[in-house]
Write a protein that holds these residues in place. Sequence first.
Motif, PDB file in Angstrom:
ATOM      1  N   ASN A  17     -43.672  31.352  56.013  1.00  0.00           N
ATOM      2  CA  ASN A  17     -43.607  30.399  54.907  1.00  0.00           C
ATOM      3  C   ASN A  17     -42.452  30.570  54.130  1.00  0.00           C
ATOM      4  N   THR A  18     -41.303  29.796  53.910  1.00  0.00           N
ATOM      5  CA  THR A  18     -40.219  29.775  52.779  1.00  0.00           C
ATOM      6  C   THR A  18     -40.287  28.613  52.084  1.00  0.00           C
ATOM      7  N   THR A  19     -41.409  27.600  52.232  1.00  0.00           N
ATOM      8  CA  THR A  19     -41.330  26.190  51.408  1.00  0.00           C
ATOM      9  C   THR A  19     -42.178  26.555  50.162  1.00  0.00           C
ATOM     10  N   SER A  20     -42.132  25.762  49.033  1.00  0.00           N
ATOM     11  CA  SER A  20     -42.598  26.159  47.703  1.00  0.00           C
ATOM     12  C   SER A  20     -44.280  25.476  47.940  1.00  0.00           C
ATOM     13  N   VAL A  21     -44.539  24.966  49.200  1.00  0.00           N
ATOM     14  CA  VAL A  21     -45.684  24.466  49.210  1.00  0.00           C
ATOM     15  C   VAL A  21     -46.983  25.336  49.164  1.00  0.00           C
ATOM     16  N   GLY A  22     -47.899  25.486  47.974  1.00  0.00           N
ATOM     17  CA  GLY A  22     -48.971  26.279  47.868  1.00  0.00           C
ATOM     18  C   GLY A  22     -48.636  27.175  46.636  1.00  0.00           C
ATOM     19  N   THR A  71     -39.480  19.251  62.980  1.00  0.00           N
ATOM     20  CA  THR A  71     -39.974  18.916  61.364  1.00  0.00           C
ATOM     21  C   THR A  71     -41.372  19.422  61.241  1.00  0.00           C
ATOM     22  N   LEU A  72     -41.668  19.554  60.188  1.00  0.00           N
ATOM     23  CA  LEU A  72     -43.177  20.245  59.769  1.00  0.00           C
ATOM     24  C   LEU A  72     -44.278  19.299  60.511  1.00  0.00           C
ATOM     25  N   ALA A  73     -43.982  17.989  60.446  1.00  0.00           N
ATOM     26  CA  ALA A  73     -45.009  17.219  61.234  1.00  0.00           C
ATOM     27  C   ALA A  73     -45.082  17.693  62.838  1.00  0.00           C
ATOM     28  N   ALA A  89     -38.730  24.970  61.161  1.00  0.00           N
ATOM     29  CA  ALA A  89     -39.434  23.556  60.928  1.00  0.00           C
ATOM     30  C   ALA A  89     -39.419  23.445  59.508  1.00  0.00           C
ATOM     31  N   ASN A  90     -38.837  22.260  59.357  1.00  0.00           N
ATOM     32  CA  ASN A  90     -38.608  21.938  57.997  1.00  0.00           C
ATOM     33  C   ASN A  90     -38.862  20.342  57.554  1.00  0.00           C
ATOM     34  N   ARG A  91     -39.255  20.022  56.367  1.00  0.00           N
ATOM     35  CA  ARG A  91     -39.773  18.397  56.034  1.00  0.00           C
ATOM     36  C   ARG A  91     -38.701  17.734  56.385  1.00  0.00           C
ATOM     37  N   THR A  92     -37.157  18.113  56.050  1.00  0.00           N
ATOM     38  CA  THR A  92     -36.151  17.262  56.345  1.00  0.00           C
ATOM     39  C   THR A  92     -35.618  17.847  57.656  1.00  0.00           C
ATOM     40  N   TYR A  93     -35.536  17.043  58.835  1.00  0.00           N
ATOM     41  CA  TYR A  93     -34.846  17.457  59.945  1.00  0.00           C
ATOM     42  C   TYR A  93     -33.770  17.979  59.929  1.00  0.00           C
ATOM     43  N   ASP A  94     -32.613  17.254  59.304  1.00  0.00           N
ATOM     44  CA  ASP A  94     -31.187  17.655  59.422  1.00  0.00           C
ATOM     45  C   ASP A  94     -30.967  19.173  58.682  1.00  0.00           C
ATOM     46  N   LYS A  95     -31.904  19.322  57.781  1.00  0.00           N
ATOM     47  CA  LYS A  95     -31.561  20.764  57.159  1.00  0.00           C
ATOM     48  C   LYS A  95     -32.024  21.719  58.169  1.00  0.00           C
ATOM     49  N   ALA A  96     -33.094  21.484  58.880  1.00  0.00           N
ATOM     50  CA  ALA A  96     -33.458  22.501  60.107  1.00  0.00           C
ATOM     51  C   ALA A  96     -32.585  22.492  61.230  1.00  0.00           C
ATOM     52  N   MET A 100     -40.710  28.209  58.390  1.00  0.00           N
ATOM     53  CA  MET A 100     -41.144  26.990  57.672  1.00  0.00           C
ATOM     54  C   MET A 100     -40.076  26.852  56.521  1.00  0.00           C
ATOM     55  N   GLY A 101     -39.315  25.965  56.306  1.00  0.00           N
ATOM     56  CA  GLY A 101     -38.362  25.806  55.196  1.00  0.00           C
ATOM     57  C   GLY A 101     -36.655  26.146  55.543  1.00  0.00           C
ATOM     58  N   ALA A 102     -36.170  25.626  54.968  1.00  0.00           N
ATOM     59  CA  ALA A 102     -34.582  25.724  55.370  1.00  0.00           C
ATOM     60  C   ALA A 102     -33.633  25.625  54.153  1.00  0.00           C
ATOM     61  N   GLY A 103     -34.210  26.394  53.047  1.00  0.00           N
ATOM     62  CA  GLY A 103     -33.381  26.539  51.733  1.00  0.00           C
ATOM     63  C   GLY A 103     -32.984  28.046  51.786  1.00  0.00           C
ATOM     64  N   GLY A 104     -32.805  28.878  50.652  1.00  0.00           N
ATOM     65  CA  GLY A 104     -32.095  29.930  50.473  1.00  0.00           C
ATOM     66  C   GLY A 104     -32.914  31.049  51.397  1.00  0.00           C
ATOM     67  N   ALA A 105     -34.201  30.857  51.077  1.00  0.00           N
ATOM     68  CA  ALA A 105     -35.171  32.017  51.605  1.00  0.00           C
ATOM     69  C   ALA A 105     -35.235  31.671  53.186  1.00  0.00           C
ATOM     70  N   GLY A 106     -35.303  30.378  53.638  1.00  0.00           N
ATOM     71  CA  GLY A 106     -35.711  30.094  55.021  1.00  0.00           C
ATOM     72  C   GLY A 106     -34.386  30.779  55.614  1.00  0.00           C
ATOM     73  N   LYS A 107     -33.299  30.333  55.218  1.00  0.00           N
ATOM     74  CA  LYS A 107     -32.072  30.919  55.684  1.00  0.00           C
ATOM     75  C   LYS A 107     -31.991  32.500  55.980  1.00  0.00           C
TER      76      LYS A 107
HETATM   77  P1  ATR Z   1     -35.673  28.683  48.406  1.00  0.00           P
HETATM   78  O1  ATR Z   1     -34.308  28.877  47.859  1.00  0.00           O
HETATM   79  O2  ATR Z   1     -36.751  29.163  47.599  1.00  0.00           O
HETATM   80  O3  ATR Z   1     -35.849  28.888  49.723  1.00  0.00           O
HETATM   81  P2  ATR Z   1     -34.954  25.770  48.234  1.00  0.00           P
HETATM   82  O4  ATR Z   1     -33.727  26.059  48.645  1.00  0.00           O
HETATM   83  O5  ATR Z   1     -35.143  24.853  47.263  1.00  0.00           O
HETATM   84  O6  ATR Z   1     -35.874  27.089  47.759  1.00  0.00           O
HETATM   85  O7  ATR Z   1     -35.726  25.255  49.354  1.00  0.00           O
HETATM   86  C1  ATR Z   1     -37.085  24.804  49.419  1.00  0.00           C
HETATM   87  C2  ATR Z   1     -37.694  24.483  50.722  1.00  0.00           C
HETATM   88  O8  ATR Z   1     -39.219  24.007  50.709  1.00  0.00           O
HETATM   89  C3  ATR Z   1     -36.909  23.518  51.561  1.00  0.00           C
HETATM   90  O9  ATR Z   1     -37.107  23.691  53.049  1.00  0.00           O
HETATM   91  C4  ATR Z   1     -37.702  22.284  51.361  1.00  0.00           C
HETATM   92  O10 ATR Z   1     -37.609  21.193  52.323  1.00  0.00           O
HETATM   93  P3  ATR Z   1     -36.652  19.880  52.234  1.00  0.00           P
HETATM   94  O11 ATR Z   1     -35.421  20.670  52.815  1.00  0.00           O
HETATM   95  O12 ATR Z   1     -37.239  18.752  53.179  1.00  0.00           O
HETATM   96  O13 ATR Z   1     -36.473  19.590  50.739  1.00  0.00           O
HETATM   97  C5  ATR Z   1     -39.350  22.895  51.225  1.00  0.00           C
HETATM   98  N1  ATR Z   1     -40.216  21.988  50.348  1.00  0.00           N
HETATM   99  C6  ATR Z   1     -40.276  21.891  49.012  1.00  0.00           C
HETATM  100  N2  ATR Z   1     -41.236  21.071  48.740  1.00  0.00           N
HETATM  101  C7  ATR Z   1     -41.668  20.695  49.887  1.00  0.00           C
HETATM  102  C8  ATR Z   1     -42.954  19.844  50.333  1.00  0.00           C
HETATM  103  N3  ATR Z   1     -43.591  19.316  49.338  1.00  0.00           N
HETATM  104  N4  ATR Z   1     -43.290  19.663  51.608  1.00  0.00           N
HETATM  105  C9  ATR Z   1     -42.429  20.111  52.304  1.00  0.00           C
HETATM  106  N5  ATR Z   1     -41.686  21.134  52.165  1.00  0.00           N
HETATM  107  C10 ATR Z   1     -41.173  21.040  51.046  1.00  0.00           C
END
Ligand code: ATR
Length: 291
Positions: free
Chosen positions: A206-211, A189-191, A169-176, A146-153
């Motif tokens: 989980n690599t998103t910041s949710v929680g 998508t997360l949905a 699985a990411n909130r924003t599909y294009d990044k996933a 879950m998540g496609a940012g730095g940690a997700g990668k």
């Molecule tokens: P990191 O380097 O720690 O991975 P980041 O690059 O800022 O941090 O990435 C944050 C991730 O958390 C992204 O995948 C982001 O989703 P989006 O690509 O849609 O922005 C996800 N994220 C942050 N807040 C979120 C939220 N409230 N609900 C769902 N996903 C969230």
Amino acid sequence: DLYNFRLIGLDTKVHGVIGNPIGHSKSPHLYNAAFKSINFNGIYLPLLVDSIANFIDTYNSPDFVGYSFTIPHKEAGLKCCDEIDPKAKEIGAVNCMIRRPTDGKLIGYNVDYLGAIAAIEEGLRALNGSSNTSGSLLAGKLFVVMGAGGAGKALAYGGKEKGARVVIANRTYDKAKALADKVGGEAITLAELENFHPEDGMVLANTTSVGMKPRTDQTPISKKALKHYSLVFDAIYTPKWTRLLQEAQESGAAVVFGTEMLLNQAFVQIENFSGVPAPKQLIRDVLARNT
Ligand code: ATR
């Protein structure tokens, strides 16, 4: 006392963690205690840094042999290395830099992915009750990141390297999608993840910041969907028990804490810096004492 003053001299190897803020970092406690215990003549300093480029210009001294990067400098770190390890280049983030003794060049690595994958594999080994350490327990498994940012990668690359079938699985599909195309995985998508259960016994990270503190009431996936997973890892470590991990445990899954990623990543860096195996139990004890 943080440093091994008995050993400090002209040939002491200087290391540091670069970040902003840095005061809260546990790393100096872990690394210095480890160096002391293995009798390695090195110190590890907390370095408060705004601009990485300026910092490296100032401190690019041969005595400084190793750096760790932390928030917000993981991607900026790429720009200050003389050379980048191929894996870190693919992931697009550097979180450790080591001076090569032969020519003094600074080489960048990504150890985040090693730390996280090692933590997950350890969790899978415990789950299987197996002491078999050869081969990866992630191989062939459906691994949802879950998540496609730095940690997700980092996690997606690590999972792929171990032979897992990776779903991002990411909130924003294009990044996933962009990440899935790069590593060779599937994007949703997360949905959509709520109704995604091609099989049971999947592994979830989980690599998103949710929680993350202070929004500890949030979770990236419903408890209902968690029953399809055998193991759940959360990269968040404040709090230790995120809502995700609590609900995963209630659903019968094994849980792997974010601190395990931190620890395993420290083991790798300490071994890289000192050239000898990290004193793992001691490092665990120091972290426990400092949290
Ligand atoms: P990191 O380097 O720690 O991975 P980041 O690059 O800022 O941090 O990435 C944050 C991730 O958390 C992204 O995948 C982001 O989703 P989006 O690509 O849609 O922005 C996800 N994220 C942050 N807040 C979120 C939220 N409230 N609900 C769902 N996903 C969230």
